[in-house]
Scaffold this motif. Structure first.
Motif, PDB file in Angstrom:
ATOM      1  N   TRP A  30       5.577   2.031   1.926  1.00  0.00           N
ATOM      2  CA  TRP A  30       4.646   0.981   1.514  1.00  0.00           C
ATOM      3  C   TRP A  30       3.285   1.617   1.303  1.00  0.00           C
ATOM      4  N   CYS A  31       2.431   0.958   0.542  1.00  0.00           N
ATOM      5  CA  CYS A  31       1.101   1.482   0.251  1.00  0.00           C
ATOM      6  C   CYS A  31       0.050   0.677   1.006  1.00  0.00           C
ATOM      7  N   PRO A  32      -0.691   1.303   1.943  1.00  0.00           N
ATOM      8  CA  PRO A  32      -1.664   0.561   2.744  1.00  0.00           C
ATOM      9  C   PRO A  32      -3.010   0.340   2.054  1.00  0.00           C
ATOM     10  N   ASP A  33      -3.226   0.932   0.873  1.00  0.00           N
ATOM     11  CA  ASP A  33      -4.533   0.836   0.212  1.00  0.00           C
ATOM     12  C   ASP A  33      -4.905  -0.615  -0.059  1.00  0.00           C
ATOM     13  N   GLY A  34      -6.034  -1.048   0.471  1.00  0.00           N
ATOM     14  CA  GLY A  34      -6.536  -2.396   0.231  1.00  0.00           C
ATOM     15  C   GLY A  34      -5.834  -3.488   0.994  1.00  0.00           C
ATOM     16  N   ARG A  35      -4.948  -3.129   1.899  1.00  0.00           N
ATOM     17  CA  ARG A  35      -4.200  -4.135   2.655  1.00  0.00           C
ATOM     18  C   ARG A  35      -4.903  -4.464   3.967  1.00  0.00           C
ATOM     19  N   SER A  36      -4.636  -5.645   4.473  1.00  0.00           N
ATOM     20  CA  SER A  36      -5.296  -6.124   5.686  1.00  0.00           C
ATOM     21  C   SER A  36      -4.701  -5.465   6.928  1.00  0.00           C
ATOM     22  N   GLU A  37      -5.428  -5.598   8.035  1.00  0.00           N
ATOM     23  CA  GLU A  37      -4.935  -5.077   9.307  1.00  0.00           C
ATOM     24  C   GLU A  37      -3.655  -5.792   9.716  1.00  0.00           C
ATOM     25  N   THR A  38      -3.565  -7.074   9.407  1.00  0.00           N
ATOM     26  CA  THR A  38      -2.339  -7.824   9.710  1.00  0.00           C
ATOM     27  C   THR A  38      -1.146  -7.229   8.982  1.00  0.00           C
TER      28      THR A  38
END
Length: 285
Positions: A30-38
């Protein structure tokens, strides 16, 4: 056979499906860029591996798009802009979008094969078994069936034509989700006038969905001339209670399409034909 799956993006449904695939030995990125902490915590709990988007796309055998419908085309465009032209990678468009939007995504991603997909049911946790409907090129659809073998996600192939899965999803959603909204405003109106308990007592007498009663469609057409004015008054009731009345007024307006069929004995095909107007059918080939 094990696969590398690029998951875009792990919401509650996506992370649960990702966890199912991980449990079968597949690698899920998965790509964490720009994703929330949740989202980050959700991905970690599911055992997903973080990766930058270019590497995620280049490493994946299957790209699984499970994101808000409004982001579906943007997500596909990001993949296309990375030069994703590997015909060996399968893009699974599993969002609740229209068949025409799925086709647009497929055209944008060519020559990468696209499978039209739709998840119906709750996330696969706690003994729940959602169905993943698939439509598109047979060889690639069979690979997606293989991917989910042994998981709590039940794949079901509808055919080779892109659009069938998304049409099924939205046809069901149009009833299931709108009926939930109507239930809320109906209960709100009854509650306003102090008859909510009685409303629930009436409703509890039914044990199955109206959606399965297709033989009632011609009867609805024949009674539209009476039902329309009744719904106009129901809309007035909702407005008086300070509740939205637009859905009920839209239903009353829809019934006017059957005005010429008062008390007629139609079959289902004739009733649906009367409900449609010229220009309503698009891209059904």
């Amino acid at each position: 056979m094990t696969y590398t799956i690029g998951l875009m993006h792990p919401g509650s449904m996506g992370s649960a499906i990702g966890a199912q695939l991980r449990a079968r030995g597949h690698l899920v990125l998965w790509c964490p860029d720009g994703r929330s902490e949740t989202t980050r915590r959700r991905a970690e709990r599911a055992g997903l591996e973080a990766e930058a988007l270019p590497e995620l796309v280049s490493r994946s055998d299957v790209l699984l798009s499970l994101c808000p419908p409004s982001a579906a085309e943007e997500t596909a465009a990001q993949v296309a802009d990375l030069g994703a032209g590997d015909a060996g990678t399968i893009y699974v468009e599993a969002n609740a979008v229209s068949p025409s939007r799925v086709q647009h995504i497929a055209d944008r991603l060519a020559p990468m094969p696209v499978i039209d997909a739709a998840v119906v049911g709750s996330p696969p946790v706690g003994g729940k078994y959602p169905t993943l409907y698939l439509s598109g090129p047979g060889e690639q659809a069979d690979r997606i069936v293989e991917l989910f073998t042994g998981t709590d996600v039940r794949p079901h192939v509808l055919g080779d034509s892109i659009g069938k899965a998304s049409a099924l999803k939205l046809a069901y959603s149009s009833y299931q989700k709108v009926s939930r909204v109507l239930a809320a405003v109906a209960y709100g109106a009854a509650d306003t006038y102090g008859v909510a308990d009685e409303l629930l007592e009436i409703a509890a007498k039914r044990t199955r969905s109206y959606l399965v009663e297709t033989d009632y469609i011609p009867k609805t057409a024949a009674r539209a001339w009476r039902w329309g004015p009744e719904l106009e008054d129901a809309a007035a009731l909702l407005a008086d209670a300070g509740l939205p009345d637009s859905l009920v007024r839209a239903a009353a307006e829809t019934l006017t399409r059957w005005d010429g069929n008062r008390d007629e004995r139609l079959d289902i095909t004739e009733a649906l034909g009367a409900l449609r107007v010229e220009g309503d059918l698009h891209n059904l080939s």
